[in-house]
Design an enzyme around this catalytic site. Structure first.
Site, PDB file in Angstrom:
ATOM      1  N   HIS A 126       0.864  -1.186   0.000  1.00  0.00           N
ATOM      2  CA  HIS A 126       0.000   0.000   0.000  1.00  0.00           C
ATOM      3  C   HIS A 126       0.896   1.231   0.000  1.00  0.00           C
ATOM      4  CE1 HIS A 126      -3.766  -2.231   0.780  1.00  0.00           C
ATOM      5  NE2 HIS A 126      -2.997  -3.044   1.490  1.00  0.00           N
ATOM      6  N   LEU A 127       0.830   2.026  -1.054  1.00  0.00           N
ATOM      7  CA  LEU A 127       1.689   3.218  -1.147  1.00  0.00           C
ATOM      8  C   LEU A 127       0.931   4.511  -0.853  1.00  0.00           C
ATOM      9  CD1 LEU A 127       4.072   2.393  -4.140  1.00  0.00           C
ATOM     10  CD2 LEU A 127       4.428   2.080  -1.688  1.00  0.00           C
ATOM     11  N   ASN A 177      -6.595   0.604  -3.110  1.00  0.00           N
ATOM     12  CA  ASN A 177      -7.473   1.299  -2.155  1.00  0.00           C
ATOM     13  C   ASN A 177      -6.936   2.680  -1.770  1.00  0.00           C
ATOM     14  OD1 ASN A 177      -5.386   0.214  -0.564  1.00  0.00           O
ATOM     15  ND2 ASN A 177      -6.722  -0.256   1.162  1.00  0.00           N
ATOM     16  N   ASP A 189      -8.495  -5.150  -2.515  1.00  0.00           N
ATOM     17  CA  ASP A 189      -7.907  -5.359  -1.194  1.00  0.00           C
ATOM     18  C   ASP A 189      -8.264  -4.270  -0.187  1.00  0.00           C
ATOM     19  OD1 ASP A 189      -6.182  -6.844   0.654  1.00  0.00           O
ATOM     20  OD2 ASP A 189      -5.140  -4.935   0.691  1.00  0.00           O
ATOM     21  N   HIS A 226      -2.787 -12.534   1.515  1.00  0.00           N
ATOM     22  CA  HIS A 226      -2.536 -12.738   2.961  1.00  0.00           C
ATOM     23  C   HIS A 226      -3.285 -13.906   3.614  1.00  0.00           C
ATOM     24  CE1 HIS A 226      -6.074 -10.169   2.956  1.00  0.00           C
ATOM     25  NE2 HIS A 226      -5.399  -9.035   2.857  1.00  0.00           N
ATOM     26  N   ASP A 281       2.021  -6.869   2.412  1.00  0.00           N
ATOM     27  CA  ASP A 281       0.864  -6.082   2.876  1.00  0.00           C
ATOM     28  C   ASP A 281       1.338  -4.861   3.664  1.00  0.00           C
ATOM     29  OD1 ASP A 281      -1.687  -5.171   3.170  1.00  0.00           O
ATOM     30  OD2 ASP A 281      -2.390  -6.815   4.448  1.00  0.00           O
ATOM     31  N   HIS A 323       0.217   3.737   8.216  1.00  0.00           N
ATOM     32  CA  HIS A 323      -0.847   4.535   8.821  1.00  0.00           C
ATOM     33  C   HIS A 323      -0.222   5.634   9.668  1.00  0.00           C
ATOM     34  CE1 HIS A 323      -4.180   2.053   7.531  1.00  0.00           C
ATOM     35  NE2 HIS A 323      -3.605   0.970   8.014  1.00  0.00           N
ATOM     36  N   PRO A 377      -6.374  -1.015  10.670  1.00  0.00           N
ATOM     37  CA  PRO A 377      -5.614  -2.250  10.502  1.00  0.00           C
ATOM     38  C   PRO A 377      -4.453  -2.058   9.525  1.00  0.00           C
ATOM     39  CG  PRO A 377      -7.681  -2.363   9.276  1.00  0.00           C
ATOM     40  CD  PRO A 377      -7.671  -1.032   9.972  1.00  0.00           C
TER      41      PRO A 377
END
Ligand code: DOR
Ligand code: ZN
Length: 428
Positions: free
Chosen positions: A63-64, A95, A155, A235, A308, A312, A326
């Site tokens: 996730h970038l 996402n 995802d 995952h 994954d 955050h 999460p």
């Protein structure tokens, strides 16, 4: 834009085998492997210090956060984290905000990645519009764009409607692309924040049962069987998922799967402190799941490791457990966790590490320039690893913009000494 570079990597052992050699990369391609090589014209020199040379790692699940949450990660910062972890290609999940459900966004992510030039950032396209699970996104347009989308996923959300998933698989077959499913039956995980077991019960946390994952894995295996086309399980986190994968393979169903470093190393005993850093989706499971996942990665039932990597902001993690977002950082620590959980205990050798971190993921998405053999004529996408290093993870020293690593203050084995993308040193 990435330009092909030249580098002489000295004193390395490809796959950890044999005596140390030098490896010359000229204009992006491996041109010589042997002792005492001359540096190609204009080449950088990367001292391998007797370490292990592997094909550069490929992450099918990163996730970038760009576009939309550039305060937590950008294509630039995530690329730097990836290069520091030995990666030469990552797949950036859809996402984002706006969602990567159209070619304008997927082409943008590809272009940003090429401008940064540290790692090939392959955009993942959403399966459904807005990740809403209802209407199929324009998968064909994304596949045909400059971003050449090869992997599709909602995802963060599951494509839970079986009819939508059936149609998505049929489309993916026509396009020759792969769908990665976040397997989570949403009716079974309403309000869930932790693995549905004794620890969550005692801590008063709403449980996320194994069946929420396994029921979707089983269903998707059957949909893949009927579509006559492959599907990928993101995952994988439970022993039952491993058993289902074995069953499906035995039926001749084309199903592949990844496991994260955190599901290999950590379990729900971490939740006792209510620290939001341990909240992740799917949740940390139990000892027996961990052991089943390790065995499955060793024997090929699980194809590959995918991070994954989920950055955050501090305020999204340092709060009440059930309010924490999460996700965990993963790119810069993945190799060390694989060494800790798989190489150390003798479950994988270095050829096996090359397989699960590079070769298999590249094959699954059809990348022809990654996960290649270390041989003359092959692309110079490489990682140098010091197998004997010990290092203590310092969250503040990570290249990622975020700090939510569950490994802070842990001492881990093995370190990436250098990363090379098409002959250019992207990390040392
Ligand atoms: O823990 C997770 N974080 N799991 C997901 O599926 C999504 C991800 C995120 O985007 O933060
Ligand atoms: Zn997911």
């Amino acid at each position: 834009m990435t330009v092909n570079g030249s580098v002489l990597i000295t004193n390395v052992r490809p796959y950890g085998d044999g005596e140390p050699v030098d490896v010359a990369v000229t204009d992006g391609t491996i041109t010589a492997i042997g002792a005492g090589l001359e540096a190609p014209d204009g080449a950088e020199v990367l001292d391998g210090r007797g370490g292990i040379l592997l094909p550069g790692f490929v992450d099918l699940h990163t996730h970038l956060r760009e576009p939309g949450r550039e305060d937590t990660e950008t294509v630039a910062s995530g690329s730097a984290a990836a290069a520091a972890g030995g990666y030469t290609a990552v797949f950036a999940m859809a996402n984002t905000d706006p969602v990567a459900d159209n070619a304008a966004v997927t082409d943008l992510v590809w272009r940003l990645g090429q401008e940064v030039g540290l790692v090939d950032v392959h955009p993942v396209g959403a399966v459904t519009v807005g990740l809403a699970g209802e209407q199929l996104a324009e998968m064909g347009m994304m596949a045909a764009g400059t971003g050449r989308v090869k992997l599709f996923s909602d995802d963060g959300k599951c494509v839970h409607d079986p009819l939508v998933m059936k149609r998505a698989l049929e489309y993916s077959k026509g396009l020759g692309v792969l769908i990665s499913q976040h397997s989570e039956e949403p009716r079974l995980t309403e309000g869930a924040v932790a693995h549905d077991g004794a620890i969550a019960a005692r801590l008063g946390l709403t449980g996320w049962p194994r069946a929420a994952e396994e029921s979707i894995v089983a269903r998707d295996a059957l949909l893949a069987r009927d579509a006559g086309y492959r599907v990928h399980v993101a995952h994988a986190s439970t022993e039952g998922t491993v058993e289902l994968l074995r069953w499906a393979r035995g039926q001749g169903i084309e199903i592949s799967a990844e496991v994260t470093p955190h599901h290999l190393l950590l379990d729900d005993s971490r939740l006792e402190t209510y620290d939001g850093v341990n909240r992740v989706n799917p949740p940390l499971r139990e000892e027996r799941d961990k052991l089943a996942l390790r065995a499955a990665l060793a024997d090929g039932t699980i194809d590959c490791v995918a991070t994954d990597h989920a950055p955050h902001a501090a305020q999204e993690k340092c709060c009440e457990f059930s309010q924490a977002r999460p996700g965990m950082l993963g790119l810069e620590t993945a190799l060390s966790i694989v060494v800790e959980t798989m190489v150390g205990p003798g479950l994988l050798d270095w050829r096996g590490v090359a397989r699960v971190m590079s070769e298999r993921p590249a094959q699954l998405v059809g990348l022809d320039d990654q996960g290649r053999p270390i041989a003359v004529g092959e692309p110079g996408n490489l990682a140098v690893v010091d197998p004997d290093a010990q290092w203590t993870v310092a969250a503040d020293e990570l290249a990622s913009k975020s700090r939510n690593t569950p490994y802070a203050e842990m001492t881990l084995p093995a370190r990436v000494l250098g990363t090379v993308l098409r002959g250019t040193v992207t990390h040392r």
